[in-house]
Design an enzyme around this catalytic site. Structure first.
Site, mmCIF file in Angstrom:
data_model
loop_
_atom_site.group_PDB
_atom_site.id
_atom_site.type_symbol
_atom_site.label_atom_id
_atom_site.label_comp_id
_atom_site.label_asym_id
_atom_site.label_seq_id
_atom_site.Cartn_x
_atom_site.Cartn_y
_atom_site.Cartn_z
ATOM 1 N N HIS A 34 0.865 -1.179 0.000
ATOM 2 C CA HIS A 34 0.000 0.000 0.000
ATOM 3 C C HIS A 34 0.905 1.234 0.000
ATOM 4 O O HIS A 34 2.145 1.108 -0.017
ATOM 5 C CB HIS A 34 -0.946 -0.023 1.206
ATOM 6 C CG HIS A 34 -0.253 -0.299 2.506
ATOM 7 N ND1 HIS A 34 0.651 0.576 3.060
ATOM 8 C CD2 HIS A 34 -0.312 -1.364 3.353
ATOM 9 C CE1 HIS A 34 1.102 0.081 4.194
ATOM 10 N NE2 HIS A 34 0.546 -1.104 4.399
ATOM 11 N N GLY A 36 1.883 3.126 2.242
ATOM 12 C CA GLY A 36 2.902 3.124 3.302
ATOM 13 C C GLY A 36 4.178 2.458 2.806
ATOM 14 O O GLY A 36 5.285 2.996 2.934
ATOM 15 N N HIS A 37 4.029 1.265 2.205
ATOM 16 C CA HIS A 37 5.203 0.576 1.658
ATOM 17 C C HIS A 37 5.856 1.410 0.552
ATOM 18 O O HIS A 37 7.078 1.519 0.474
ATOM 19 C CB HIS A 37 4.798 -0.761 1.031
ATOM 20 C CG HIS A 37 4.255 -1.771 1.993
ATOM 21 N ND1 HIS A 37 2.949 -2.178 1.984
ATOM 22 C CD2 HIS A 37 4.854 -2.467 2.989
ATOM 23 C CE1 HIS A 37 2.748 -3.087 2.921
ATOM 24 N NE2 HIS A 37 3.897 -3.278 3.567
ATOM 25 N N GLY A 145 8.901 0.713 8.487
ATOM 26 C CA GLY A 145 7.878 1.709 8.797
ATOM 27 C C GLY A 145 7.731 1.926 10.295
ATOM 28 O O GLY A 145 7.705 0.975 11.079
ATOM 29 N N LYS A 147 5.133 2.708 11.791
ATOM 30 C CA LYS A 147 3.887 2.167 12.350
ATOM 31 C C LYS A 147 4.199 0.981 13.261
ATOM 32 O O LYS A 147 3.621 0.826 14.319
ATOM 33 C CB LYS A 147 2.911 1.743 11.251
ATOM 34 C CG LYS A 147 1.600 1.218 11.847
ATOM 35 C CD LYS A 147 0.622 0.806 10.800
ATOM 36 C CE LYS A 147 0.989 -0.498 10.134
ATOM 37 N NZ LYS A 147 0.882 -1.667 11.046
ATOM 38 N N GLN A 151 8.723 -3.189 16.361
ATOM 39 C CA GLN A 151 9.539 -3.942 15.403
ATOM 40 C C GLN A 151 10.820 -3.156 15.090
ATOM 41 O O GLN A 151 11.915 -3.722 15.042
ATOM 42 C CB GLN A 151 8.728 -4.203 14.132
ATOM 43 C CG GLN A 151 9.532 -4.748 12.985
ATOM 44 C CD GLN A 151 8.672 -5.255 11.852
ATOM 45 O OE1 GLN A 151 8.105 -6.329 11.939
ATOM 46 N NE2 GLN A 151 8.572 -4.503 10.768
ATOM 47 N N VAL A 174 2.189 6.414 7.289
ATOM 48 C CA VAL A 174 1.302 6.999 6.270
ATOM 49 C C VAL A 174 -0.129 6.642 6.662
ATOM 50 O O VAL A 174 -0.419 5.500 7.022
ATOM 51 C CB VAL A 174 1.627 6.457 4.861
ATOM 52 C CG1 VAL A 174 0.682 7.048 3.821
ATOM 53 C CG2 VAL A 174 3.077 6.782 4.495
ATOM 54 N N SER A 183 -2.204 -0.199 6.683
ATOM 55 C CA SER A 183 -1.740 -1.537 7.041
ATOM 56 C C SER A 183 -2.364 -2.508 6.061
ATOM 57 O O SER A 183 -3.523 -2.307 5.636
ATOM 58 C CB SER A 183 -2.194 -1.885 8.466
ATOM 59 O OG SER A 183 -2.157 -3.290 8.658
ATOM 60 N N ARG A 185 -3.506 -5.164 6.777
ATOM 61 C CA ARG A 185 -4.644 -5.792 7.475
ATOM 62 C C ARG A 185 -5.908 -4.927 7.438
ATOM 63 O O ARG A 185 -6.978 -5.425 7.778
ATOM 64 C CB ARG A 185 -4.261 -6.099 8.931
ATOM 65 C CG ARG A 185 -3.257 -7.230 9.042
ATOM 66 C CD ARG A 185 -2.998 -7.652 10.466
ATOM 67 N NE ARG A 185 -2.265 -8.896 10.525
ATOM 68 C CZ ARG A 185 -0.948 -9.005 10.760
ATOM 69 N NH1 ARG A 185 -0.220 -7.921 10.969
ATOM 70 N NH2 ARG A 185 -0.370 -10.189 10.794
HETATM 71 O O1 PAF Z 1 6.935 -5.439 8.718
HETATM 72 C C1 PAF Z 1 6.826 -6.477 8.022
HETATM 73 O O2 PAF Z 1 6.189 -6.495 6.961
HETATM 74 C C2 PAF Z 1 7.486 -7.749 8.487
HETATM 75 O O3 PAF Z 1 7.420 -7.875 9.865
HETATM 76 C C3 PAF Z 1 8.932 -7.906 7.985
HETATM 77 C C4 PAF Z 1 9.838 -6.829 8.531
HETATM 78 C C5 PAF Z 1 8.955 -7.859 6.455
HETATM 79 C C6 PAF Z 1 9.496 -9.252 8.425
HETATM 80 O O4 PAF Z 1 8.736 -10.316 7.941
#
Ligand code: PAF
Length: 265
Positions: A34, A36-37, A145, A147, A151, A174, A183, A185
């Protein structure tokens, strides 16, 4: 754009680029791309001479009752988006684990609390796959990201502790026009669930604006407000450094978000 499915081929391509003195910028994803990516891909473009995006729905970061099987996998659309963004290579392996793999990366501080408490083993899966991906893609810069704030915290610590030669960059959250953090999801949400979900950014925005409040007071206020929302289950509201982070569940969908709290709100 190269679409690479094998670890060996990706490593060889990375070695060729590195030998030519080209800087590799890497955006790891699980696909279902999306805006964001795509914003991370644009950051990568600024940071590197070659941009690699990985698309791999990593089974080891999903709990047994989570959405691994139904996680969206719109592969053709993802590749088209990458092509349009001028990505140089998409690394999309069908699997990354040997059947007798017996090694895991476990971070033992940043992965505690917040999502770590609600998704046991999740960050072991993330840390393990990210270290594998970094070893395969050999990037100079890897972009994640904001978000997924926890992580980012875990990955930065792992990279520091294992002396991995890569710079980690965080890309800003974003949001859609209603304020919901993008997201993959979000596509699970029905129209009514979407209305309920919007309370998450709304509440975080509201407590961010309370200039006189301490972080503890903001935490408490966000918790109370989110608990009152019908159709929403609160997993947590928790401060982490300068960020107020929250996770909620709406129907079967888990959503996370965070806001930066600055000195004056
Ligand atoms: O953020 C994500 O999409 C995942 O956790 C990642 C960093 C690609 C690891 O699978």
């Amino acid at each position: 754009m190269e679409v690479i499915g094998s670890v060996g081929r990706m490593q060889r391509q990375a070695a060729v680029w590195r030998a030519a003195g080209l800087k590799i910028a890497f955006v790891p994803t699980m696909g279902a791309l999306h805006e964001g990516h795509l914003s991370l891909v644009r950051l990568a473009r600024k940071r590197g001479d070659r941009v690699v995006v990985s698309i791999y729905v990593n089974p080891t970061q999903f709990g047994p009752k989570e959405d691994f099987a139904r996680y969206p996998r719109p592969r053709r659309r993802d590749l088209e988006l990458c092509r349009k963004e001028g990505v140089d290579a998409v690394f999309a392996p069908s699997t990354l684990y040997r059947s007798d793999a017996s090694t895991r990366v476990i971070e033992t501080e940043k992965s505690l609390g917040r999502c770590g408490r609600h998704r046991p083993g999740h960050f072991d899966g993330v840390a393990t796959v990210v270290v594998k991906l970094l070893n395969i893609v050999q990037p100079d810069v890897a972009i994640f990201g904001q978000k997924d704030a926890q992580q980012c915290d875990v990955i930065e610590r792992v990279v520091r502790d294992l002396d991995l030669p890569v710079k980690i960059v965080r890309g800003p959250i974003v949001r859609d026009r209603n304020g919901l953090a993008l997201s993959s999801r979000n596509t699970y949400l029905s129209a009514e669930e979407m209305e309920v979900a919007l309370n998450l950014p709304r509440v975080l925005r509201a407590v961010k604006s309370k200039r006189q409040m301490t972080m503890r007071q903001r935490e408490r206020m966000a918790r109370e407000r989110l608990r009152r929302v019908k159709g929403l289950t609160l997993d947590y509201v928790e401060a982490a450094g300068a960020y107020l982070c929250a996770a909620v569940r709406v129907g079967g969908t888990r959503l996370i978000d965070n806001v930066r709290i600055t000195g004056n709100g």
